[in-house]
Design an enzyme around this catalytic site. Structure first.
Site, PDB file in Angstrom:
ATOM      1  N   CYS A   1       0.788  -1.151   0.115  1.00  0.00           N
ATOM      2  CA  CYS A   1       0.300   0.033   0.023  1.00  0.00           C
ATOM      3  C   CYS A   1       0.951   1.414   0.050  1.00  0.00           C
ATOM      4  CB  CYS A   1      -1.043  -0.149   1.127  1.00  0.00           C
ATOM      5  SG  CYS A   1      -2.268   1.235   0.900  1.00  0.00           S
TER       6      CYS A   1
ATOM      7  N   HIS B   1      -3.843  -5.326   1.188  1.00  0.00           N
ATOM      8  CA  HIS B   1      -2.957  -5.724   2.422  1.00  0.00           C
ATOM      9  C   HIS B   1      -3.075  -7.116   2.732  1.00  0.00           C
ATOM     10  CE1 HIS B   1      -2.423  -1.656   4.042  1.00  0.00           C
ATOM     11  NE2 HIS B   1      -3.469  -1.281   3.209  1.00  0.00           N
TER      12      HIS B   1
ATOM     13  N   GLU C   1      -1.467  -8.586   4.856  1.00  0.00           N
ATOM     14  CA  GLU C   1      -1.140  -8.640   6.436  1.00  0.00           C
ATOM     15  C   GLU C   1      -2.545  -8.825   7.156  1.00  0.00           C
ATOM     16  OE1 GLU C   1      -0.727  -6.111   4.716  1.00  0.00           O
ATOM     17  OE2 GLU C   1      -0.867  -4.425   6.024  1.00  0.00           O
TER      18      GLU C   1
END
Ligand SMILES: Nc1ncnc2c1ncn2[C@@H]1O[C@H](COP(=O)(O)OP(=O)(O)O)[C@@H](O)[C@H]1O
Ligand SMILES: [Mg+2]
Lengths: 96, 239, 751, 96
Positions: B86, B203, B205
C-alpha cells in the site's frame, strides 16, 4: 477573495481560459504546506522560508463576452472550486 | 529469516505486518526507524502501509527521501528482498525502485473493501504458496491506488512479466467493475525486473489468520520469508 | 507575580454588556466579579465564559446526569476523566468516550467532522490507551431533490472528513449509524466515538500535581482558529453564525498520528505525571482542568506558547482551539526526556510554565499579569441550573393514537422501505472508512455490532451505537430506554456482555422547558435501562442548543455500549467466526427461529414515518425484563456455540430484518409466520432472529422456554428467494432484486 | 516541463517567491478535472469546455540571486513537488 481579472484572453468564438488558484486562507492551518516545508528542509533545501500549498484549475469556457466569462468563473469558484470558509481564491485569465 | 519493518512517521500498518511475521510466521522481526542508515542485516525489508508524512503532496513522496531509503535501495540493487504494501508500494514508485505512479482512485474516494486478485506469476519466491491463476481475496484501503504509467512502459512491464497481481472478479475475470480504483491494465501489484522487489496495494497482513475470516494473504508473507538466503527470485524455476 | 492583572491598552473594557456578549448572564458575571474581588480582565472574561459555557460546564445537564449509574465492579474511571475506563479482563482495560461535533460540522462539514474524530481520539490516548476503533453516529436532514442539495454536500463532507482523519491516523472505523429526518435540516449531528485499550497498570489521568513541576506544551502551534468554539457549541444557530465562520478549525491527522505515538511513548517513559489534550476551549480548559484535578495551581508564561502568528493576544492564545495539541506535566528536571521523545517524532515541545500550590491560574504575557484566577471555584463551582421542565405543549398531539393501515402489498412496502436512505445499505458511507487497519476486525460495519479480537487474549470486544430519535420525540423516557436496550441487544447478538456505556445527548435549547423535559425524561429512561442491564455510564458528552430559528432537532441521546466476549472460540463451533458473528444467512438448511413477541405499537416506526408519512402515537414499549431475558438467552446460546447467525429486529421490523439477512450473501429463505401483513413491519422490541443447525433447535427452544423467551421456528435458510407466508398472503421475491434496491438507495440519494 | 522565468520578483535580502503549477500530463487521465466538469454541468454551468485540475505551490525562498533561486526551485520540482511520470510543472515568479 479577490477576483483580479488582469488580462482577458479571448480565443476564437468567445472562448476564454481562466486560471483559478485556491489557497488556504492566511489564518487557517495549511498542514500540507507545512509538511512540504519540512520535507524540503530534510532533503537539504535550506533557503526555503515558507510554502503555501493550494490547488490550481484551468477552466476553459465559452461565453458571450469577458464580463459573462468572469461572472461565470466567479460563481464556479464560490459554488464548487473553493471553500470560502477555509480557502481564498484568485482568478487570472490566460491565453490559450 | 531476519525481517525489518521500516517505521515512518505516519506508518500505521507496521504493527500489523509485525504481528504476522513475528507471531504467525515466527520470524525474527524488528522495526527499523526511518532515520537509520543501516538495515541491521535484515534480509527482508518491508515498507508498510499507512500515511507516511500524512500522504501530503503525493502518497509516499516524502518518505521516498528518508535516510533509510538509501539503504533500502542498496539492498534492492544487491538483490535483497523488499516488499512494499500500500503506502510502501507508493514509496517504491516514488523512489523509482518500481516503475510507474499512482493517481487518486477513479471515483476520487477512499476505498476500503475486499477485492479479488489474480496471481499472474508463480515463479517468484513471493508467490511460492500460490499457483498462477489463483484468485485471492484481500482488503484494500487507499485513496491513491490508481496505477499508471506510459503506454510503452506498461507494455514493457507486461512483456517482462512484472505484473504479479491484477484486480479481477471472484471468478478470476478481468472486468472493469472489479478494477475499483481504475488502475491501468487492472494492475494491483508489480515486481522489478529482478523479481526481488514487490509492491502491491492490497493488504496481505490483514488477511493472514483464520480468526479474521480470511487467510489468503498469509501465503504472500510466507513466500516473502521462504527459501532463506538473500535471493528474492525463486531459484530459477525455469520461468 | 503579585501585580493585579489588568487589561492592556487596546483591549475592550469589561462590563456586564461585554459579559453578556460572551454568553454570561448578569448573575454569572456578578459571581465572577465577587470571586475575583474585582472586575475581570479581557483575558479573564474570555476564560470564564469558556469555562462557564454549557459545553465545558454542563450547567444545564449536570443535575440530570446524576441519574446515571456510574459504578460497577469493572469501572476503573467513571465520568470526569477525558475518557471512562473499564476493566475488560486478562489485565487489560478499555477507555472510551463519545463526543459531538455538530455545530462545526454544519458550518464546514469536512473539517468539522474530521476535527471531531481528532478530538475524541486525543481524549482516549491522553488516558494512555491506544485507540483501536471508532464509531460514528450521524443524523442528517432531508437529502432529496433541490432542497436537499446542501444536505447532500454535508453528507459528502462529513463522511470524507471522518474517513480522511481516521484513515490517516490508522484507527479503523468499525461501525456507527446514519439517520435522516427533517428535524435535522438546520442542525446535523456528528457524534464520534473512540475506544482504546491499555494494560491496567498503564492508565494515565490528566492531573497537574507537585509544585514546581514543569508544564510542557506539545504538538501544533497555536493559531487563531476555533476561538470560542466552546461558546459557539453552546448557542443556537442564527443568521449570525455564518459570520462566525473563521472559527472553524482545520485538522492535521498526520500531526495527530505522531502526537499519538509520541504521547504513548512519553507516558511509557515513566517521567510523565499528567497529560491533557487541548480540546474545547483549548489551553484554558486543559490548564484549569488539570490543575483542578490535582488541587493545584499553574503559572503559565504565554510568551512561551508556540504561535502560528506572532500577533496573537493572550485572550486568543487562551481560547484558540487549534487542533493536535497536548499538555504534559513531568517530574521536575526530567522534562528533557519527554522533549527528546517528542522531537524524535518531529514535534515541537516547549516548557510554558509550572505547577504551583497556589490553587490559582496565573498567566503572564510580555511581562504583564493578564489573568490571576482561582482554579477550583471556576471549574467545579461553575453554575448549575435546574431549568424549568414541562412536557411540550404539543405532546398530546404527538402521542395521539393514529391508525396504521396494513399494507395492501407487503412486498411493495418492503421494497419501498429498502429503497429509502434510512433503511438502505450504508456501504457507500463505510467503504470510505478503513475498517480493517490494525488487523483486529472480525466484524466491521454492516452488522448489529462490530467485533474486534484483542490480540494476546482469548477474548474480544464488541461495540455498537444506537438511538431512535423518533421514539425519543414521541415519548422521551421510552426512547431513552430503547436506545440502551437496542445497544445491549445488538451486543447480545454476538454474545457480548455489556461492560460500559458512553453517550452523547443531542438536544435543542435547555432554556425551553419542553426541551429540558425531554432531556430529563430521556436520561431517566436511559438510566432505568442501565440499571436493569447493570451497565455503568463511564463517560459522555452533552450537546445542547441544536436548533435553528426555534426549530430543535429531535431529542437524540446517542448511546454507545462496549461489550466483552470472554472466550471467542466458544462462539465459532458452527462455522467461521466472521460468518457466525456477522448478520446474514450463509448456510442453506439452517433453521430460522424468531425470539420474542410483538407488542404492537407503531408510533415512530419506519413503516409509519416513511410509508404512511406520519409520526405520531406511542413508540414500541420497552419491557426491560423481556429484553434482559432475550439478551441472556442470546449470550447463553452464543457461548454454547449453538448459533450460526443472529440479527436483532430493529428499524423496519421482522420483514426488513429477514431481508437484511438474505441480502447479505444472496441466500434466501422459505418460512411462515402467524401474523398479519401490518405486523411484518412492527418494531416491537426484545426480538431477534437466530439461525441454528437442525441439530441445535431442541437445545435452543428448551433454553428459550427456561428463560421465558417466546420462540417459534419460522422457516429454513436456502434458495435465492425470500418466501414468507403470513396470515393472508405470501411475500415472494428474488433476493437479488431486493438487494439491488437496497444497495442503490443511498448512492442514488446522495447523487 | 517548461520553467518559464517570466519575471523574478526580488524581495528584501534576496527573497524570492515562486509559483509552481503542477498539472497532470496531457496524455494522463485527469479524474479530478473530469469530476469537476461533470459537477459543474450538473449545477448548470453549460459553457464549460474543459477543466484541468492541478496543484499550486507558493514557494518563498532566500537565494543569492535570481539564477540560484531559479535553479533551486527547479530542483525542488524535480525532486519532490512533481512526479514526472504523471505530471508537468511550470514555474513563475511573483512579487510578494
Ligand atoms: N455512519 C456509519 N459509519 C459506519 N458504519 C455505519 C454507519 N451508518 C451505518 N453503519 C453500519 O450499517 C449497519 C446498519 O446500521 P443500523 O441500521 O444502525 O444497525 P442496527 O439497527 O443494528 O443498530 C451497522 O453495521 C452500522 O455499523
Ligand atoms: Mg441491530
Amino acid at each position: 477573495m479577490t477576483s483580479q481579472a488582469s488580462r482577458h484572453a479571448e480565443g476564437p468564438e468567445g472562448r476564454f481560459v481562466a486560471r483559478v488558484l485556491v489557497y488556504p486562507r492566511a489564518e487557517v492551518l495549511d498542514p500540507q504546506g507545512r509538511a512540504i516545508e519540512d520535507a524540503l528542509g530534510r532533503i537539504g533545501f535550506d533557503g526555503v522560508r515558507r510554502i503555501r500549498a493550494g490547488k490550481s484549475f484551468e477552466v476553459a469556457l465559452e461565453a458571450a463576452d469577458e464580463e459573462q466569462a468572469s461572472e461565470a468563473v466567479d460563481r464556479m469558484c464560490r459554488q464548487l472550486l473553493a471553500n470560502p470558509i477555509v480557502e481564498d481564491y484568485t482568478v487570472e485569465w490566460v491565453s490559450e | 529469516m531476519k525481517c525489518g519493518i521500516v517505521v515512518f512517521p505516519g506508518s500505521n500498518c507496521d504493527h500489523d505486518v509485525y504481528h504476522v511475521l513475528s507471531h504467525v510466521l515466527e520470524q525474527e522481526t524488528r522495526f527499523l526507524w526511518h532515520q537509520e542508515t543501516s538495515l541491521e542485516g535484515c534480509e527482508l525489508v518491508v515498507l508498510p502501509g499507512g500515511f507516511s508524512y500524512g500522504d501530503y503532496l503525493r502518497a509516499g513522496s516524502m518518505a521516498a527521501h528518508s535516510p533509510i531509503m538509501a539503504a533500502v535501495r542498496r539492498h534492492a540493487e544487491a538483490g535483497g528482498r523488499v516488499l512494499g504494501i500500500c503506502n510502501g508500494f507508493q514509496m517504491l514508485l516514488e523512489t523509482g525502485l518500481l516503475p510507474g505512479a499512482m493517481r487518486r482512485n477513479r471515483d476520487l474516494r477512499f476505498l476500503s473493501v475486499d477485492v479479488h486478485l489474480r496471481v499472474e506469476r508463480d515463479d517468484l519466491t513471493w508467490c511460492s504458496s500460490y499457483r498462477r491463476g489463483d484468485v485471492l481475496r484481500m482488503p484494500i484501503a487507499h485513496a491513491e491506488g490508481n496505477y499508471v504509467d506510459t503506454g510503452e512502459a506498461l507494455d514493457e512491464l507486461e512483456r517482462r512479466g512484472q505484473v504479479v497481481f491484477r484486480y479481477v472478479d471472484a471468478a478470476g475475470r478481468r472486468e472493469p467493475a472489479a478494477n475499483l480504483n481504475g488502475s491501468e491494465r487492472a494492475i494491483a501489484g508489480i515486481c522489478n525486473a529482478g523479481g526481488n522487489v514487490l509492491g502491491l496495494m492490497p493488504h496481505p497482513e490483514r488477511c493472514a489468520e483464520e480468526m479474521l475470516g480470511n487467510r489468503d494473504g498469509l501465503g504472500l508473507l510466507a513466500g516473502a520469508v521462504a527459501g532463506g538466503g538473500r535471493v528474492g527470485v525463486l531459484a530459477a524455476a525455469g520461468g | 507575580m503579585t501585580t493585579t492583572p489588568s487589561s492592556a491598552a487596546g483591549e475592550p473594557v469589561v462590563d456586564s454588556a461585554l459579559a453578556a456578549d460572551h454568553g454570561l448572564t448578569g448573575e454569572e458575571f456578578g459571581g465572577l466579579c465577587d470571586l475575583l474581588g474585582r472586575s475581570p480582565t479581557w483575558t479573564e472574561l474570555g476564560i470564564a465564559s469558556a469555562l462557564y459555557s454549557e459545553h465545558c460546564s454542563y450547567k444545564s445537564s449536570k443535575i440530570h446526569l446524576r441519574r446515571f449509574p456510574t459504578r460497577s465492579r469493572r469501572v476503573v474511571h467513571g465520568p470526569g476523566e477525558n475518557a471512562g475506563v473499564v476493566d475488560i479482563g486478562h489485565g487489560w482495560v478499555a477507555a472510551f468516550k463519545m463526543e459531538s461535533h455538530n455545530h462545526p460540522s454544519f458550518i464546514e462539514p469536512y473539517q468539522g467532522a474530521a476535527t471531531g474524530v481528532g478530538g475524541i481520539l486525543r481524549d482516549v490516548f491522553t488516558m494512555g490507551a491506544r485507540p483501536i476503533a471508532c464509531l460514528d453516529s450521524l443524523r442528517f436532514g432531508e437529502i432529496d431533490g433541490e432542497r436537499g442539495a446542501r444536505m447532500r454536500h454535508l453528507v459528502d463532507g462529513v463522511v470524507r472528513g471522518i474517513g480522511d482523519y481516521g484513515n490517516c491516523v490508522g484507527i479503523p472505523t468499525v461501525g456507527g449509524e446514519t439517520g435522516f429526518h427533517p428535524s435535522y435540516n438546520g442542525n446535523i449531528l456528528v457524534n464520534a466515538f473512540a475506544l482504546g485499550v491499555c494494560r491496567e497498570d498503564r492508565i494515565f489521568t490528566a492531573t497537574a500535581s507537585g509544585a514546581g513541576n514543569p508544564i510542557l506544551y506539545a504538538g501544533s502551534r497555536t493559531g487563531r482558529d476555533g476561538i470560542h468554539g466552546a461558546t459557539m457549541a453552546s448557542e443556537a444557530f442564527d443568521a449570525e453564525s455564518e459570520a462566525k465562520r473563521p472559527t472553524v478549525q482545520v485538522g492535521d491527522p498526520f500531526t495527530e498520528k505522531v502526537l499519538l505515538e509520541a504521547s504513548l511513548e512519553a507516558m511509557r517513559s515513566g517521567v510523565v505525571l499528567g497529560v491533557q489534550d487541548m480540546g474545547a476551549a483549548g489551553l484554558t480548559s486543559s490548564c484549569f482542568e488539570m490543575a483542578a484535578r490535582g488541587g493545584a495551581g499553574v503559572d503559565i508564561d504565554l510568551d512561551l506558547v508556540p504561535l502560528r502568528e506572532a500577533s496573537l493576544t493572550p485572550y486568543e492564545i487562551m481560547l484558540s482551539e487549534s487542533q493536535e495539541r497536548m499538555v504534559f506535566v513531568t517530574q521536575r528536571g526530567q522534562e528533557e526526556a519527554v522533549v527528546e521523545i517528542l522531537s524524535r517524532w518531529g514535534l515541537e515541545a516547549s516548557k510554558i510554565g509550572r505547577v504551583t500550590d497556589s490553587g490559582r491560574a496565573r498567566l503572564t504575557f510580555r511581562g504583564r499579569t493578564v489573568a490571576d484566577m482561582p482554579v477550583e471555584p471556576l471549574v467545579d463551582g461553575a453554575p448549575v441550573y435546574d431549568r424549568p421542565a414541562a412536557p411540550p405543549a404539543d405532546l398530546r398531539e404527538r402521542q395521539r393514537a393514529v391508525d396504521c393501515e396494513a399494507p395492501e402489498d407487503p412486498l411493495r412496502a418492503l421494497r419501498s422501505l429498502l429503497g429509502t436512505p434510512e433503511l438502505g445499505d450504508k456501504t457507500w458511507i463505510h467503504r470510505q472508512y478503513d475498517s480493517t487497519v490494525r488487523s483486529n476486525t472480525i466484524i466491521g460495519p454492516g452488522s448489529d455490532a462490530a467485533v474486534l479480537r484483542l490480540k494476546g487474549t482469548p477474548s474480544a470486544l464488541a461495540l455498537t451505537s444506537d438511538v431512535n430519535p423518533s421514539y425519543c420525540w414521541l415519548e422521551p423516557r421510552m426512547g431513552g430506554r430503547q436506545a440502551v436496550a437496542e445497544a445491549v441487544r445488538n451486543l447480545a447478538t454476538v454474545g457480548a456482555e455489556p461492560v460500559g456505556m458512553t453517550n452523547c445527548l443531542n438536544f435543542g435549547s435547555p432554556e425551553n422547558p419542553g426541551i429540558a423535559w425531554q432531556l430529563r425524561e430521556c436520561i431517566e429512561g436511559m438510566a432505568e435501562a442501565c440499571r436493569a442491564f447493570d451497565v455503568p455510564v463511564i463517560s459522555g458528552n452533552v450537546s445542547l442548543y441544536n436548533e435553528t430559528e426555534g426549530e430543535a432537532v429531535h431529542p437524540t441521546p446517542t448511546v454507545a455500549i462496549v461489550g466483552v466476549i470472554d472466550r471467542l472460540r466458544d462462539l465459532g463451533t458452527e462455522g467461521d467466526l466472521h460468518l457466525v458473528l456477522g448478520c446474514g444467512f450463509w448456510r442453506p438448511g439452517d433453521r430460522i427461529v424468531l425470539l420474542g413477541s410483538d407488542s404492537g405499537e407503531y408510533g415512530g416506526s419506519a413503516y409509519q414515518r416513511l410509508l404512511q408519512r406520519v409520526e405520531a402515537g406511542r413508540p414500541p414499549a420497552v419491557d426491560l425484563e423481556a429484553e434482559a431475558a432475550l439478551c441472556g438467552l442470546l449470550r447463553q446460546s452464543r457461548r454454547a456455540g449453538w448459533l450460526s447467525g443472529c440479527h436483532d429486529l430493529a428499524d423496519g421490523g421482522l420483514l426488513v430484518a429477514l431481508a437484511e439477512c438474505a441480502m447479505a450473501r444472496g441466500i434466501g429463505l422459505r418460512g411462515a409466520v402467524g401474523c398479519g401483513p401490518l405486523a411484518l413491519f412492527s418494531e416491537g422490541q426484545a426480538r431477534a432472529i437466530v439461525t441454528v443447525p437442525g441439530s441445535r433447535t431442541e437445545d435452543l427452544l428448551a433454553a428459550a422456554e427456561a428463560g421465558g423467551v417466546p420462540a417459534s421456528e419460522i422457516g429454513d435458510v436456502g434458495g435465492d428467494r425470500l418466501v414468507l407466508d403470513f396470515d393472508g398472503g405470501t411475500v415472494d421475491s428474488a433476493v437479488d432484486d431486493l438487494r439491488r434496491i437496497w444497495t442503490e438507495a443511498l448512492p442514488r440519494a446522495v447523487g
